[in-house]
Every structure is written in structure tokens, then in C-alpha cells.
Design an enzyme around this catalytic site. Sequence first.
Site, mmCIF file in Angstrom:
data_model
loop_
_atom_site.group_PDB
_atom_site.id
_atom_site.type_symbol
_atom_site.label_atom_id
_atom_site.label_comp_id
_atom_site.label_asym_id
_atom_site.label_seq_id
_atom_site.Cartn_x
_atom_site.Cartn_y
_atom_site.Cartn_z
ATOM 1 N N ASP A 50 0.824 -1.217 0.000
ATOM 2 C CA ASP A 50 0.000 0.000 0.000
ATOM 3 C C ASP A 50 0.860 1.269 0.000
ATOM 4 O O ASP A 50 2.002 1.253 0.452
ATOM 5 C CB ASP A 50 -0.863 0.048 1.268
ATOM 6 C CG ASP A 50 -1.943 -1.014 1.280
ATOM 7 O OD1 ASP A 50 -1.974 -1.855 0.365
ATOM 8 O OD2 ASP A 50 -2.763 -0.987 2.226
ATOM 9 N N HIS A 108 3.778 -1.932 3.192
ATOM 10 C CA HIS A 108 3.714 -0.560 2.663
ATOM 11 C C HIS A 108 4.998 -0.226 1.912
ATOM 12 O O HIS A 108 6.072 -0.206 2.525
ATOM 13 C CB HIS A 108 3.501 0.431 3.804
ATOM 14 C CG HIS A 108 2.193 0.225 4.511
ATOM 15 N ND1 HIS A 108 2.025 -0.737 5.474
ATOM 16 C CD2 HIS A 108 0.987 0.826 4.339
ATOM 17 C CE1 HIS A 108 0.765 -0.707 5.898
ATOM 18 N NE2 HIS A 108 0.108 0.219 5.223
HETATM 19 ZN ZN LIG Z 1 -2.522 3.223 3.158
#
Ligand SMILES: [Zn+2]
Length: 206
Positions: free
Chosen positions: A33, A172
Site C-alpha cells: 500500500d 507498505h
Molecule cells: Zn494506506
Amino acid sequence: MNIVSVPNWIRRFYRQAIWKIPTPEKVVYLTFDDGPTPMITESVMDLLDEYNAKATFFCIGSQVEKHERLFQNIQDRGHRVGNHTFNHISGWSSTPKDYLDDVERASQVISSGLFRPPYGRITKKQFNQIKKRYTVVFWDIIPGDFIQGITSKKLLKNTLKYLKSGSVIVFHDSIKCGDVLLETLPVLLEELKQRGYRLEVIPFEY
Ligand SMILES: [Zn+2]
């Protein structure tokens, strides 16, 4: 609090979303992400290539606008992209209209039927609107690469503790998480290979 594995009561609340993907095969789904982020996203993809692994990248619209070529590159390399809003906003502090507008704005630069709410925070009302157009993908395992000071060893342990076939794991590819992620990923990929897992993109689209 670090919830590494999502409790069942939360899963039941968003029954129509994806938490994990039941499969008889040894497949897991890595997701990244908050990118695309220069250097970090490329490094992640280089590592994935070494293991013939594919992943799904939930991108932020404003990042995509800044790094269009990198965003295209993700797709050219056989990975999948998803919408993660334009400004990485929390549904809990946005009206349904503002939230949907932000998702819509992201959709102008991210063509995908997959959506993941930032922070996992989305109200039921927003969710009901979004699911008309998107497959909403949460996660099965959130190992916590965003936790201040987390070590690579701990991140790896968190990832593997609840891992099973069909797990959807969230990392991430952001500046904040890049260092610990890139330290952990080679070890994780090797471990998954040893355990006989294949890594694929999220297969569904609305
Ligand atoms: Zn996010």
C-alpha cells in the site's frame, strides 16, 4: 495495539469484502500500500522478480500522478494495481460524499476494480456505496511494517505466525516503511519459497 491477525467479528461486519482468499492451493497474496514510491517500489519489484512472484499494489492517486511511469511499470511487470483513494483519507473522518469523491478522483489515474480503504477505516455507508463498483480488499495479516522501530525479525515473525494458504498480507512500499520492508522481504520470499507457496495477484475484480 497491533492486531496482526484480524478478529472474526470485524470480518463478519464487512462480510462482502475480501479478507483472505480460500484456496486449496499453496498461494499467498502479498499487497503493498501507499506507493508508488521511487526506489522503494522498484526495489520491491526487483525482489519479487527474483522469486517469480506477483503482488497487488494499492496505490494512492496523488502518488500515481507524481510517478506515472513507475505506476505503469508496476503493471507492465505483471503486478496488479488497486485504488487506495487519492489523498489517503480515513473514512471515519470523511463524509460519504467527500470519501466517494476522493475515490473517484483516484479512479481517474488508477484503472482498477479493486479498492482498499486507507487504515482499513471505512463506514458501513461508504462501504455499501464503494462495493457497487469495487471489490473491497482488506487483509488477513497486517504484520506492522508501519510500527515505529519494528525490527525486521519481528516483522517476519508477525508475517509467518498466522500465515496460511489464501492469506492476504499487507505491507507498505512507502518512505516510512521502506527500510524495514526491504530488509525483511528477501528473507520472507525465501521462506515462502521453502514452504512451497506461490505468490499471486488478487484474482477478483468486480
Ligand atoms: Zn494506506
